[in-house]
Design a protein around this motif. Structure first.
Motif, PDB file in Angstrom:
ATOM      1  N   UNK A 113       0.807  -1.211   0.000  1.00 16.88           N
ATOM      2  CA  UNK A 113       0.000   0.000   0.000  1.00 16.88           C
ATOM      3  C   UNK A 113       0.843   1.265   0.000  1.00 16.88           C
ATOM      4  N   UNK A 114       2.149   1.169   0.287  1.00 16.62           N
ATOM      5  CA  UNK A 114       3.013   2.346   0.246  1.00 16.62           C
ATOM      6  C   UNK A 114       4.447   1.891   0.104  1.00 16.62           C
ATOM      7  N   UNK A 115       5.240   2.696  -0.639  1.00 15.87           N
ATOM      8  CA  UNK A 115       6.651   2.415  -0.832  1.00 15.87           C
ATOM      9  C   UNK A 115       7.387   3.750  -0.848  1.00 15.87           C
ATOM     10  N   UNK A 116       8.592   3.747  -0.301  1.00 18.34           N
ATOM     11  CA  UNK A 116       9.374   4.979  -0.248  1.00 18.34           C
ATOM     12  C   UNK A 116       9.977   5.286  -1.611  1.00 18.34           C
ATOM     13  N   UNK A 117      10.356   6.537  -1.777  1.00 15.84           N
ATOM     14  CA  UNK A 117      10.994   6.939  -3.026  1.00 15.84           C
ATOM     15  C   UNK A 117      12.435   6.452  -3.050  1.00 15.84           C
ATOM     16  N   UNK A 118      12.904   6.126  -4.242  1.00 15.58           N
ATOM     17  CA  UNK A 118      14.256   5.569  -4.372  1.00 15.58           C
ATOM     18  C   UNK A 118      15.314   6.618  -4.065  1.00 15.58           C
ATOM     19  N   UNK A 119      15.078   7.865  -4.476  1.00 18.89           N
ATOM     20  CA  UNK A 119      16.106   8.882  -4.278  1.00 18.89           C
ATOM     21  C   UNK A 119      16.271   9.268  -2.812  1.00 18.89           C
TER      22      UNK A 119
END
Length: 866
Positions: free
Chosen positions: A450-456
């Motif tokens: 349901x949520x994932x952090x940004x790669x940068x």
């Protein structure tokens, strides 16, 4: 060769010479020591068997001790006194059994001959002498002739004994004697051969023989059969014996009764107290572990495989990277599976990886064939954890550095063993609508994140460990522990080999000033229908999630390169879950946590907590253990918040540290596993490990503490073996070794279902999850927490003693070098003075010769010159 724990021979010799620093009352010629059971059996000095309190002395041959030290090297118990044994003048050393621990250990070795004679000649305590007296006969003794038989059998001289006198001639008294070799066969004068022969004149003739005969009755065997009669009802009535009132009064007023009650009162009170302290009806014989040697009994140390889980589609040819038991549902366990590929293979097979995304599988004891639930991941998950406040919320760390959140609330009924709605019956006609609905219902559900952090904004390396912070505190943007007003776990800490530890907050950032009703209405308006069934729990964090703070580990003071974290551990991440079996108790709609309504509060509104420690341990890829703090400090030049320097850095492992675990019984005891050894640390004493294992033949892949035995832990090896270590039983080798798989062990996680069911989940590199049942011998604590704590304190004392000795030796070395330098300087100065005196002498000689009119130069001139 066995590797010892940071000790060299010089330190051991100093320990022998100055062991009185630890125990001042120990004489200098006595060395207290501990002998293992193997050493006691080898030298036949087993406690309370070969040596006792009444006979505590045992003489050990010097050659046997040297042979033992040569055979077992540093493992030998006599290795600390190696040099003393080599210099011992005698052939036998005295070993004394110290049952009362007079000098701190169970044995002590006598180091000199004078002390040996002194101890052996000590007067023993005079014990009571029991005189055996012959009972006096009741009737006078009457002779029946037996004394005559005894007199006849006794040997008596019938003639005088012959006497021979051998002497030399008087003139040869004191003359030297020369012995030479001579062949006895050449001359018969040198010897006389007396061969044995049988002489009839001296043959003994038996005239009388003693024999005995016992008269017994004639034996007769007979048998009979009981005649069966018609059964009848019988009864017996008892009438109690009662005292009359007069007898009762007499007994109660009796002085004998009062005296007896007064004398027995103290003993009776002690007996009552003992009955409250211990169970007097406890069957000790039945509880003895030696009495049950059958398979699965109390004396069995075999880890029995209770169940195994594997899937030919989702986990075949894959590796299990993390194992987590469900904290509230009994018999449910989750594992994350990863592809066994190198970096080049992942790049070449990226298309295949996109079509087959990584998964987290939920297994249940009720269905060992099919997984109960599948969680789809953006990349391989190396670590994940259940939220302590709401186990339906799961956090995970991916190989690409992203942090992922799942919400499995919609499938919680399936994990409890229930299906939504009633089960439809299959129609009699194949291909009917009812059969299609049933197959669709039994299909394993797949849940997206349901949520994932940004790669940068995430880690630049694979996230190797992720943990929830407890609900009693949270971290501010400066790394200061503050109170958690909601009493809900809302923050996560992660680490990766990018030299960074990050703290994440799952709450939404503070918006502009709006009422709570307006914020709730605004969120409901933003919620859109999701055809794939993705929960909107953390929609506000998806692809915009940033870490709260970053703790960079720059350590130029300690090493030349930065640390690469692999696993971390904090003293506060100890959760206590309650296993429940009723589904209605857990799923309460009014108890559901609405994370979307939570906001990050202002730091000014929160109260700082002083009793929360900010120190934590981090294991690195280079085998180092870093002890540091997550607090941030301002830079004097730039004013930015920067991480502080680590407090300690230790290099004890020779490769990746794969385990950093705290003991469930002692919060300050830490187990680290990496490379070919493991170490046990005490957080308050960070001078080094209190226990360091020798290097093993196979690499140590993972380790975990026992949840029931305070001094026991498990080590998973590269060859598929599991080693069981009990610190109070053995410290140089494992107590039990058992093979689980042909592949290497990847993860281990213990769990307690009930008092009689202790499990150990073990995964291998083939993707198989083994559930092992821990036997009674391993789950029942052989010693109390106080005994293990005393052992750790003893190891701490030993570590401090050697550190002190190391400092003393360093000071002595510095003083010796300074004295040698001083002597060298004086020697050079003396040589320069001597050279200056010699030059002055030559100058004086030259001047005197010049005054006398004699010149060395004129004498050296040729004769043809004027």
């Amino acid at each position: 060769m066995t590797k010892m724990t940071n000790l060299n021979n010089t330190e051991k010799e100093h320990r022998i010479l100055s062991h009185t620093d630890v125990l001042p009352d120990v004489p200098e010629d006595i060395f207290p020591m501990v002998l293992t059971s193997a050493t006691q059996e080898l030298f036949e000095c087993r406690a309370d068997e070969d040596v006792t309190q009444n006979n505590p002395y045992k003489l050990l041959k010097k050659d046997d001790i040297l042979h033992d030290m040569k055979a077992r090297a540093a493992v030998s118990d006599f290795h600390p006194v190696k040099q003393t044994v080599l210099n011992y003048p005698g052939e036998e050393l005295l070993l004394v059994f110290d049952r009362d621990f007079k000098y701190g250990q169970s044995f002590y070795l006598v180091l000199t001959e004078e002390a040996k004679q002194r101890i052996l000649q000590e007067p023993e305590e005079e014990s009571e002498q029991y005189v055996c007296r012959t009972p006096e006969p009741q009737q006078p003794w009457v002779s029946l002739g037996s004394e005559l038989e005894i007199e006849e059998e006794s040997v008596k001289d019938t003639r005088e004994r012959l006497k021979y006198l051998v002497s030399r001639v008087r003139k040869k008294f004191g003359a030297p004697v020369n012995f030479t070799d001579r062949n006895a066969l050449e001359s018969k004068e040198g010897y006389i051969e007396c061969t044995s022969y049988q002489d009839r004149n001296f043959r003994l003739i038996q005239m009388e023989r003693n024999s005995a005969t016992q008269a017994v009755l004639n034996l007769k065997s007979s048998a009979t059969q009981t005649q069966r009669t018609f059964p009848r009802n019988m009864y017996t009535q008892y009438k109690p014996r009662e005292l009359t009132e007069e007898e009762k009064e007499n007994y109660m007023s009796s002085e004998n009764l009062k005296n007896f009650a007064s004398s027995a009162f103290s003993r009776f009170e002690i007996a009552i107290q003992q009955n409250k302290i211990m169970d007097v009806f406890f069957d000790d014989w039945q509880a003895l572990s030696e009495g049950d040697i059958a398979f699965g009994g109390k004396a069995d140390t075999y880890l029995k495989e209770y169940q195994s889980f594997t899937d030919l589609q989702f986990s075949k040819d894959k590796s299990i990277s993390c194992i987590k038991w469900h904290p509230t549902i009994s018999g449910v366990i989750a594992v994350s599976v990863t592809e066994k590929m190198s970096f080049e293979e992942r790049i070449n097979g990226s298309t295949k990886l996109l079509l087959n995304p990584p998964l987290i599988l939920f297994w249940s004891f009720s269905d060992p064939i099919n997984p109960q639930l599948r969680l789809e991941c953006p990349d391989d998950v190396l670590s994940f954890d259940f939220c302590p406040s709401d186990p339906n919320i799961i956090i995970g760390g991916c190989m690409n550095g992203q942090i992922v959140l799942w919400d499995v609330t919609a499938h919680a009924q399936r994990l409890h063993g229930k299906r939504s709605g009633e089960r439809r019956t299959t129609s009699a006609y194949p291909g009917s609508f009812m059969a299609f609905e049933e197959d669709k219902e039994n299909e394993i559900p797949v849940l997206l994140y349901c949520a994932v952090s940004s790669i940068e904004n995430g880690h630049k390396a694979p996230v190797t460990d992720v943990q929830w912070l407890p609900e009693n505190f949270e971290i501010s943007i400066t790394g200061v522990p503050v109170e958690n007003q909601n009493q809900i776990c809302v923050q996560v800490v992660t680490c990766a080999p990018d030299c960074c530890v990050m703290f994440w907050d799952i709450r939404a950032p503070r918006p502009a000033a709006h009422s709570q009703a307006e914020r709730k209405q605004k969120m409901e308006e933003k919620q859109l229908e999701n055809p794939r069934g993705i929960p909107n729990t953390f929609k506000y964090l998806d692809l915009s999630w940033k870490p709260l703070i970053k703790v960079y580990e720059s350590v130029a003071v300690f090493v030349n390169e930065t640390y690469k974290q692999c696993h971390l551990n904090m003293a506060h991440t100890h959760y206590h879950y309650i296993i429940i079996t009723r589904f209605d108790i857990y799923l309460m709609p009014e108890g559901k946590v609405e994370y979307a309504l939570l906001r990050v509060p202002s730091e000014k509104q929160l109260k700082p907590l002083e009793d929360i420690s900010t120190m934590f341990c981090v294991g690195t890829e280079d085998g180092e253990l870093v002890y540091t703090s997550w607090k941030l400090g301002k830079d004097d030049d730039s004013g930015r918040l920067l991480s502080g320097k680590p407090s300690r850095c230790f290099i004890v492992h020779d490769s990746l540290v794969n385990t950093v675990k705290r003991s469930p019984f002692f919060k300050d005891i830490i187990l680290t596993v990496g490379g070919w050894n493991f170490a046990v640390w005490k957080e308050s004493v960070m001078n080094g490990p209190i226990i360091l294992s020798p290097c093993s033949q196979k690499r140590c892949m993972v380790g975990c503490w026992s949840l029931s035995n305070p001094g026991m832990f498990f080590i998973g090896k590269e060859d598929g073996n599991i080693e069981v270590w009990d610190l109070l039983e053995k410290t140089h080798e494992p107590s039990h070794i058992q093979n689980i798989s042909t592949a290497s062990i990847t993860c281990m996680k213990p769990w307690i279902i009930s008092s009689k069911q202790h499990f150990l989940a073990v995964s291998d590199d083939f993707g198989t999850l083994h559930i092992l049942q821990i036997p009674w011998t391993l789950r029942n604590p052989s010693s109390s927490e106080s005994s293990v704590n005393k052992y750790f304190e003893k190891e701490v004392t030993r570590l401090m003693f050697f550190d002190k000795r190391k400092e003393t030796m360093a000071k002595q070395k510095t003083a010796t070098e300074a004295e040698e330098q001083k002597k060298k300087t004086l020697s050079e100065k003396t040589e320069e003075e001597s050279l200056a005196e010699y030059e002055s002498y030559l100058t004086l000689e030259k001047d005197i010769l010049k005054e006398m009119g004699v010149s060395l130069q004129e004498e050296d001139k040729p004769s043809n010159e004027v």
